[in-house]
Structure formats: C-alpha cells, structure tokens
Design an enzyme around this catalytic site. Structure first.
Site, PDB file in Angstrom:
ATOM      1  N   ASP A 163      -1.908   7.597   3.795  1.00 25.41           N
ATOM      2  CA  ASP A 163      -1.439   6.035   4.209  1.00 25.41           C
ATOM      3  C   ASP A 163      -2.313   6.303   5.022  1.00 25.41           C
ATOM      4  OD1 ASP A 163      -0.759   4.444   4.161  1.00 25.41           O
ATOM      5  OD2 ASP A 163       1.316   4.881   4.499  1.00 25.41           O
ATOM      6  N   GLU A 164      -2.542   4.506   5.441  1.00 24.85           N
ATOM      7  CA  GLU A 164      -3.133   4.580   6.636  1.00 24.85           C
ATOM      8  C   GLU A 164      -4.213   5.322   7.325  1.00 24.85           C
ATOM      9  OE1 GLU A 164      -1.309   2.052   8.977  1.00 24.85           O
ATOM     10  OE2 GLU A 164       0.846   2.374   7.306  1.00 24.85           O
TER      11      GLU A 164
ATOM     12  N   GLN B 203      -5.867  -2.788  10.575  1.00 26.85           N
ATOM     13  CA  GLN B 203      -4.781  -2.811  11.122  1.00 26.85           C
ATOM     14  C   GLN B 203      -5.077  -1.106  11.771  1.00 26.85           C
ATOM     15  OE1 GLN B 203      -0.694  -2.950   9.584  1.00 26.85           O
ATOM     16  NE2 GLN B 203      -1.635  -3.690   7.874  1.00 26.85           N
TER      17      GLN B 203
ATOM     18  N   ARG C 192       4.832  -7.161  10.962  1.00 24.91           N
ATOM     19  CA  ARG C 192       6.163  -6.203  10.775  1.00 24.91           C
ATOM     20  C   ARG C 192       7.529  -7.280  10.005  1.00 24.91           C
ATOM     21  NH1 ARG C 192       3.597  -3.220   8.927  1.00 24.91           N
ATOM     22  NH2 ARG C 192       2.504  -4.268   9.713  1.00 24.91           N
TER      23      ARG C 192
ATOM     24  N   LYS D  15       1.046  -1.211  -0.076  1.00 25.57           N
ATOM     25  CA  LYS D  15       0.026   0.113   0.385  1.00 25.57           C
ATOM     26  C   LYS D  15       0.510   1.295  -0.297  1.00 25.57           C
ATOM     27  CE  LYS D  15      -2.610  -1.459   3.938  1.00 25.57           C
ATOM     28  NZ  LYS D  15      -1.825  -2.256   3.553  1.00 25.57           N
ATOM     29  N   THR D  16       1.876   0.747   0.632  1.00 25.31           N
ATOM     30  CA  THR D  16       2.871   2.264   1.000  1.00 25.31           C
ATOM     31  C   THR D  16       3.163   2.717  -0.332  1.00 25.31           C
ATOM     32  OG1 THR D  16       2.712   2.504   3.219  1.00 25.31           O
ATOM     33  CG2 THR D  16       4.436   3.704   2.187  1.00 25.31           C
TER      34      THR D  16
HETATM   35  P1  ATP Z   1       1.118  -2.511   5.566  1.00 25.45           P
HETATM   36  O1  ATP Z   1       0.316  -2.848   6.150  1.00 25.45           O
HETATM   37  O2  ATP Z   1       2.470  -3.264   6.856  1.00 25.45           O
HETATM   38  O3  ATP Z   1       1.362  -0.434   5.948  1.00 25.45           O
HETATM   39  P2  ATP Z   1       1.900  -1.944   3.417  1.00 25.45           P
HETATM   40  O4  ATP Z   1       1.190  -2.263   2.789  1.00 25.45           O
HETATM   41  O5  ATP Z   1       1.908  -0.543   3.213  1.00 25.45           O
HETATM   42  O6  ATP Z   1       2.211  -2.532   4.620  1.00 25.45           O
HETATM   43  P3  ATP Z   1       4.582  -1.703   1.705  1.00 25.45           P
HETATM   44  O7  ATP Z   1       5.219  -1.170   3.492  1.00 25.45           O
HETATM   45  O8  ATP Z   1       4.424  -1.116   0.487  1.00 25.45           O
HETATM   46  O9  ATP Z   1       3.417  -2.351   2.344  1.00 25.45           O
HETATM   47  O10 ATP Z   1       5.519  -3.291   0.997  1.00 25.45           O
HETATM   48  C1  ATP Z   1       5.780  -4.399   1.820  1.00 25.45           C
HETATM   49  C2  ATP Z   1       7.048  -4.907   1.188  1.00 25.45           C
HETATM   50  O11 ATP Z   1       6.782  -5.327  -0.125  1.00 25.45           O
HETATM   51  C3  ATP Z   1       8.149  -3.623   1.072  1.00 25.45           C
HETATM   52  O12 ATP Z   1       9.816  -4.316   1.106  1.00 25.45           O
HETATM   53  C4  ATP Z   1       7.952  -3.447  -0.012  1.00 25.45           C
HETATM   54  O13 ATP Z   1       9.346  -2.935  -0.883  1.00 25.45           O
HETATM   55  C5  ATP Z   1       7.958  -5.168  -1.255  1.00 25.45           C
HETATM   56  N1  ATP Z   1       6.548  -4.394  -2.003  1.00 25.45           N
HETATM   57  C6  ATP Z   1       5.419  -4.117  -1.998  1.00 25.45           C
HETATM   58  N2  ATP Z   1       5.345  -4.626  -3.566  1.00 25.45           N
HETATM   59  C7  ATP Z   1       6.112  -5.244  -4.030  1.00 25.45           C
HETATM   60  C8  ATP Z   1       6.243  -5.331  -5.331  1.00 25.45           C
HETATM   61  N3  ATP Z   1       5.554  -5.749  -5.666  1.00 25.45           N
HETATM   62  N4  ATP Z   1       7.382  -6.457  -6.374  1.00 25.45           N
HETATM   63  C9  ATP Z   1       8.072  -6.646  -4.811  1.00 25.45           C
HETATM   64  N5  ATP Z   1       7.849  -6.418  -3.618  1.00 25.45           N
HETATM   65  C10 ATP Z   1       7.137  -5.520  -3.791  1.00 25.45           C
HETATM   66 MG    MG Z   2       2.580   0.587   4.756  1.00 26.42          MG
END
Ligand code: ATP
Ligand code: MG
Length: 720
Positions: free
Chosen positions: A220-221, A251, A606, A35-36
């Site tokens: 975000d969040e 979350q 995490r 997402k981020t």
């Molecule tokens: P959270 O809910 O914990 O905030 P999130 O959904 O924001 O998580 P991110 O932090 O953006 O998730 O991504 C999680 C991990 O996966 C990071 O290390 C990111 O770089 C990696 N990632 C995300 N998308 C891809 C992708 N398409 N290919 C490879 N790695 C990815």
């Molecule tokens: Mg995130």
C-alpha cells in the site's frame, strides 16, 4: 465458493484489480478511490479463491496499526483467522526477517534497534570522541547524511570522497558510526532495511526460500517507498510476477526522507508486462471538496495525471477562515468542532485538526481544553519515547546485550552514582583506542585499577548491578522481569525525588511499562523464543508509529504527514500561510514546492463532508510576530467552491488579542488562580493538561514549589 463478500462491495475497476489473474498489478489511483480497500479484498481473494496459505502472503502497510486493521478486515470477510501472514511496515518486516536470520546476517542474537533519538545521541558522542566541532559538523546533518546513504544502499566503504574535504570527513564519521553500531549489536531504522536487502542479495539459498514461500507481495502507499525498499521487493519477487502495488503519485509526501515517487515509473519499466488498473471514482468526499483538491493538484507540472469524480452531491462549500492571529485561529477551530458535535451529531473522533508543524498543536490543545473537548495529539511524544521509559528499557537492553553502548551510556550514571563526566570521557577514549564496547572498557578499567578510587567504587556498583540483573534473567514472565529490573535499577527512587514536579507521572509511567510488558506477552505466539528481544523491538518500532487509533472518542490532532490514508467527516487544514505551508524551506525549490502542494492535497482529501482551511493574518513564529501572506495554495482553488466565513473586519474583534482573558485550566480553575491544597498549602495555578478523570494541573506552592497533581484526587480549593 461464495465470492460475493469479496467482490460485491466493489466497482468494476476495483473488481478487475482484485480478481486479476496472475502477473504484476499496479493500481494507480487518486485519493479516496478505494486503493486500500482493493488491497485488502485482493488478499481475501488470494486466500479464498487462489487458495494461498496465509503464510505465503506478505503485505506492506504504512503503519503497524494499519497492519492490524487490515488483518482484522480480512478475518471478518473470510470469517476465519489468518495467522502467519506477514503484514506490517517495511521496517517491521525487515526486522522480522533479520530476527529469523540473525546468524546469516552476522548479527548477535540479541541485536537491538536504535531509534532516531538514540541514533542522534550516538552520533553526538561519536563527534566528541573524534574531536569534531558540532558547530561545523552538526549531528543532525551527519545523521541525515548517514541515513540517506543507507536508504540508497550505500555503505561507507562504497563511498568516494572525490578529493572533497567535507565528503572525506562525513565518510570517516559514517565509518566510525558503522563500527560502533556493529560492536554494540544495534541497528538503526535505515540499517534494518539495508541489512535485510544485503542478506537477501548475497544469499541465494535464503532468496530461493523466500521466493518460493511468498506467492504474493502486496504494497500500500507504494509512492512513498525508497530505493532500498523497492530493491528489497524486487529481490523477494524475482521473476515470479507476484507483485500487487497500489499508490498515488499525487500523494507522495516523503521525498525529503528518501522516498522515490519515480519508483512508480521504474516499476512499469522494470516489469513491462504489468497490468495497470486506474480507479477514478472517489467514495470519500463531496463533489466540492474533490473539485477543490483536483484544482489544486493540477498546478503540479510533473504528475502522471488523473482526474477523480464522485457520484456524491456537491455538498457544502470549502470554508476559508482568515483569523486575526493564531489564537483566534485556534478558538475558531475549537468552536467549529464543538458546533459540529453539538449540532451535526458528529463524534469527536470524526473531527481532525491538521497542521504542518508539530509546534502548532499547542494552541489548538488549549482552545479545545477551554471548551472541555477531549482530544489526542498524534505524532507527539509516544509512551516508549519518554525519558523514564527509555531509561528502564536501556537497563533491559543491557540485560539482553551489555555491549550496547547507547544503552550503557544512557544509564551509566542514571540514577546518579558518582560516575562523572571525566570518567565517562576516559572510558569512551579507552573503548575507542581498544576498539571495544564501553562495557568491555569499563570492566578492563576495573581489572587494571586505572581509575581513581571514587570512580572505581561507582563503576563497580554499576557492573555488579548489571551482572546481578543478568544472572536473574530467568523470571517466569516478562512483566516480572521488567518489574524486577525497574526496582533494582533505582529509577523509581530517583524519579520520586525529581525536582521537576513530574515524579508521580514518571512513576506511573514505569508502572505502565510493566503493564505493557504483561499485555505484550499475552499476545505473543507460543513459539516466540525470545520474549525480551521481541518486546524491546516492539518498543522501538511502535515508538515511530504516530497515527490515530480512533478508539477513544476524542478530537484528532495530527500533522498533515501522519494523516495519510485516513479519513474524517470534518477536517481543518490550518496555518495555510506562505512560509508555514508551503514551508519556508521549500518555497525556493520547485520539486519541494510540488511536494508541499501534494501534502496540501493529502490534507484536503482526508475530508469526507466538511473541509475548513484556515490561516492567520499575524502569527507569532520563532518568538517573533509575523504577518504572513495567505498561502499560494489558496489562490489555486476555484473561487466559486470556497466560502469566506470571516464575519468581522479586522479591528472590530475586541478581545481576540494576546492580552485577552486568562485561559481556563481544568476543573473550573483558571491559569493564575490562587488555590489551597490540604497538604501543600497555598499556591498558584500554572498549567494544566488532559481532561476528565485524567486532567492534571500544575500548581506552584509557596511551601514546596511546583507540582503536577491529578485534579480528581487533589482536593484543591480556591483560596479566599
Ligand atoms: P487514500 O489515497 O487516501 O489512501 P484510498 O484510495 O486508499 O485512499 P480507501 O481508503 O480504500 O481509498 O477508500 C476510501 C473510502 O471509500 C473508504 O471509506 C472506503 O470504504 C470507501 N470505498 C472504497 N471503494 C468503495 C466502493 N466500491 N463502494 C463504497 N465505498 C467504497
Ligand atoms: Mg489508502
């Protein structure tokens, strides 16, 4: 135009979100699904493909640090600077907005931010003035009451007591509180948001300006926004359909602070044309960690429901350690961190120890220290929250705005200049009667010669000091100004004499404040008209920032709450016991229990490669020895995913009890060791903190009492 740096690192669902053509977008997806990442790439897309100017983009992040990282990522992707973009926390952005429109918002130009500690003190003083008993009207409860109302957009004038005595008193306090803050030109955190919302709501011209300016609003969040934040976003967006929100209902962990996970549903209702994108592939964790987290969260009945999968292999099992007691738990965790670094080649900063309450950190610190592993505790007391720093900042605040009662009371008699409690009481009373600031009241008292000679002399000294400082405000730099104020205030001499043995520490911190001012000024934009004001705001806003920065290679210790959004190869979720996690205050309330479970889900997700869950069979809590039950969350994990690493049976583990060997201090010394110092003579080691060149040791000297010394310079020797 080459969009490959933006789209190539994404999967099809992520690309769909990033390149969505117009309209509101809601990315609703589980932990670690990117997402981020999507949000950051979306901004890059808007700038490069949709040709938006950086200043027409506003993005909300969870911390100021996340904001800095986001900006850096975008600049890297686009290979160009993106100055002018509004990126920050809701509070930071609201503050920026109010600074720009202080007059429209009815604020003094030098308005200051009241952090939650200042707010608490102010409420206590207020209760005293109103002759209300703290036992019946606990200041924390009053603080919570006021903040909650503000988060819902309610001022004292909007509230109706419905004939209820309690409510009536609370409203009265709230009313007085509002008045005091207005008089002092100070805004608490909740007020920043409320005031920004009111200004936008009531001024169509300003509304129009920002609606035209911001072509994209990204959050975000989103699951952790409260009512007033959501209302502010809606006002900013109007009917432009330019919202891009990412979040995960599983979350949502700030319900206790007013966050409304329902905002996710409300959003889809309020904007029915929203494009909803779901991301289901997790890129962070192993299959096993993910399956365990999925199984846990499935126990929450009220969720939007989604599953996550990963292409990653199963990896190691989730490891469960039943510790004999909390000391054993800490030693086990520290030892596994050591192993992880030594055997698996992890960097220390890739290991995170997470806990439910801040009080749990101390034992982990001791255990890490014993193994010589440097660490950092996040979410503890930050630099800008230290007493000496807040004292110095209070002087700076008075310089900016002497009517600031919170600052005035803080340093009226610090360093002591003979202004006694009775005099302060009297001034407070005068201020209240005349509905004026303390500063005004004390000047009046001097003019009218209302106080005894001694008090008058002392007050005059204070007024002269502040006046002199105000007159000397035109220093060439902020650092010069800070240095001059610190020196003139008499704080260094005061702290040097301090009896708590931390004088040197505090002096160093004051020096650091000058350094912080220098660094801050170096990063300021040229157009900044009021460097002092921005510096003070920076101190108040950054003080609340409690997340890891990961630049130093040290083990990361933090609460589960502040681990949000982060990831680490090795994670320990500790103290997984009934009463601690879930917390005893939450076990009887279904919705709070669900929030605790979400917090556990946040903690587990995490972990990238290895996850440990630990609990203690006995724990000393609130001064009592307890034998807690393992947490219900542990029973909710599928047994086949969990490996019990407990090697010994209870009773066999000699030496794990509390009467065990003394803990090591630093530099090869142990607590209780007899030592000799070239100047201070003989003493006993009481305590130590930090490691390496920053290690400090506390020694109780026979001749001069207890002192903290920097180990590297102390030339301590073991006594014969
Ligand atoms: P959270 O809910 O914990 O905030 P999130 O959904 O924001 O998580 P991110 O932090 O953006 O998730 O991504 C999680 C991990 O996966 C990071 O290390 C990111 O770089 C990696 N990632 C995300 N998308 C891809 C992708 N398409 N290919 C490879 N790695 C990815
Ligand atoms: Mg995130």
């Amino acid at each position: 135009m080459d969009v490959s740096p933006i789209l190539d690192p994404l999967n099809p669902a992520q690309r769909e979100a990033v390149s969505a053509a117009g309209g509101n977008v809601l990315v609703l997806a589980g932990a670690g699904s990117g997402k981020t990442r999507v949000l950051v790439h979306r901004i890059a897309w808007l700038l490069q493909v949709e040709q938006l100017q950086p200043w027409s983009v506003l993005a909300v992040t969870f911390t100021n640090k996340a904001a800095r990282e986001m900006r850096a990522r975008i600049e890297e992707m686009l290979a160009q600077p993106v100055g002018g973009m509004w990126v920050g926390t809701f509070h930071g952005l609201a503050h920026r907005f109010l600074r720009a429109h202080w007059q429209d918002a009815g604020l003094p130009q030098q308005f200051q931010i009241l952090d939650s500690d200042d707010q608490f003190r102010l409420i206590r003083r207020l209760l005293k003035t109103l002759a209300l008993d703290e036992a019946r009207w606990p200041p924390r409860q009053v603080q919570g009451y006021i903040n909650k109302r503000k988060d819902e957009g309610l001022r004292a004038a909007h509230l109706d007591d419905g004939g209820d005595f309690f409510e009536q008193q609370m409203i009265r306090i709230y009313c007085e509180y509002e008045e005091t803050c207005t008089r002092g030109g100070v805004l608490d955190f909740a007020e920043l948001l409320l005031r920004a919302h009111e200004l936008l709501r009531e001024r169509p011209d300003i509304q129009h300006h920002y609606r035209t300016r911001f072509r994209a609003l990204l959050v975000d969040e989103f699951q952790d926004t409260n009512a007033i934040q959501y209302a502010w976003l809606r006002l900013l967006s109007g009917d432009h359909n330019n919202l891009f929100l990412v979040g995960d209902d599983d979350q949502s962990i700030y319900g206790w602070r007013g966050a409304k996970v329902e905002n996710i549903q409300s959003f889809q209702r309020d904007y029915p044309n929203t494009q909803v994108v779901r991301l289901e592939q997790n890129y962070r964790s192993t299959g096993t960690i993910l399956a365990a987290a999925n199984a846990l969260i499935a126990n929450n009945p009220t969720r939007l429901g989604k599953e996550l999968w990963t292409e990653d292999g199963a990896g190691d099992p989730v490891r469960l350690y039943a510790a004999f007691n909390e000391i054993d738990e800490a030693r086990f965790v520290a030892e596994r961190v050591r192993q992880g670094c030594a055997e698996s080649g992890l960097r220390r900063s890739e290991c995170a120890i997470l806990y439910r309450t801040t009080a749990q950190s101390r034992l982990f610190e001791e255990a890490l220290m014993q193994l010589g592993l440097p660490y950092r505790v996040y979410g503890g007391q930050k630099f800008f929250e230290r007493a000496e720093i807040k004292d110095a900042l209070a002087y700076l605040r008075l310089l900016a705005h002497p009517e600031d009662d919170a600052a005035c009371e803080r340093v009226l008699n610090v360093p002591p200049r003979g202004i006694g409690a009775r005099t302060v009481e009297r001034l407070r009373h005068e201020a209240r009667e005349a509905r004026c600031s303390l500063w005004h009241a004390l000047n009046q008292a001097l003019v009218g010669n209302l106080l005894p000679a001694r008090a008058t002399g002392a007050l005059r000294q204070f007024v002269e000091l502040i006046t002199r400082l105000r007159e000397a405000r035109d220093q060439p730099t902020l650092a010069d100004l800070t240095l001059q104020v610190i020196e003139a205030s008499g704080l260094p001499a005061h702290y040097e004499k301090a009896k708590d043995g931390r004088g040197i520490d505090r002096l160093e911190n004051l020096e650091q404040l000058v350094e912080a001012a220098r660094r801050f000024e170096a990063e300021l934009h040229d157009e900044e008209a009021d460097p002092l004001g921005s510096f003070l705001a920076h101190a108040a806003l950054e003080a609340g920032d409690t997340q890891a920065d990961g630049h130093e290679d040290v083990v990361q210790l933090m609460t589960l709450h502040s681990a949000k959004g982060l990831e680490f190869p090795l994670v320990f979720v500790t103290g997984v016991e009934e009463g601690l996690f879930p917390h005893s205050l939450s076990v009887d309330d279904a919705s709070r229990l669900e929030e605790e479970r979400r917090l556990c889900y946040v903690g587990m997700t995490r972990a990238m490669r290895q996850l440990y869950l630990t609990y203690a069979e006995t724990r000393r809590l609130h001064g009592r020895e307890e034998a807690p039950m393992p947490s219900r969350f542990l029973r909710e994990l599928p047994a086949e995913l969990v490996e019990d690493v407990r090697a010994h049976r209870r009773g066999k583990r000699a030496g794990l009890g509390r009467a065990s060997a003394p803990m090591a201090a630093a530099g090869g010394f142990r607590l209780g060791d007899q030592v000799v110092h070239p100047k201070f003579g003989r003493g006993v080691v009481l305590n130590s903190e930090g490691t390496g060149s920053s290690a400090r040791i506390q020694v109780n000297f026979e001749a001069v009492g207890s002192k903290w010394l920097v180990l590297a310079y102390a030339r301590l020797e073991r006594a014969e």
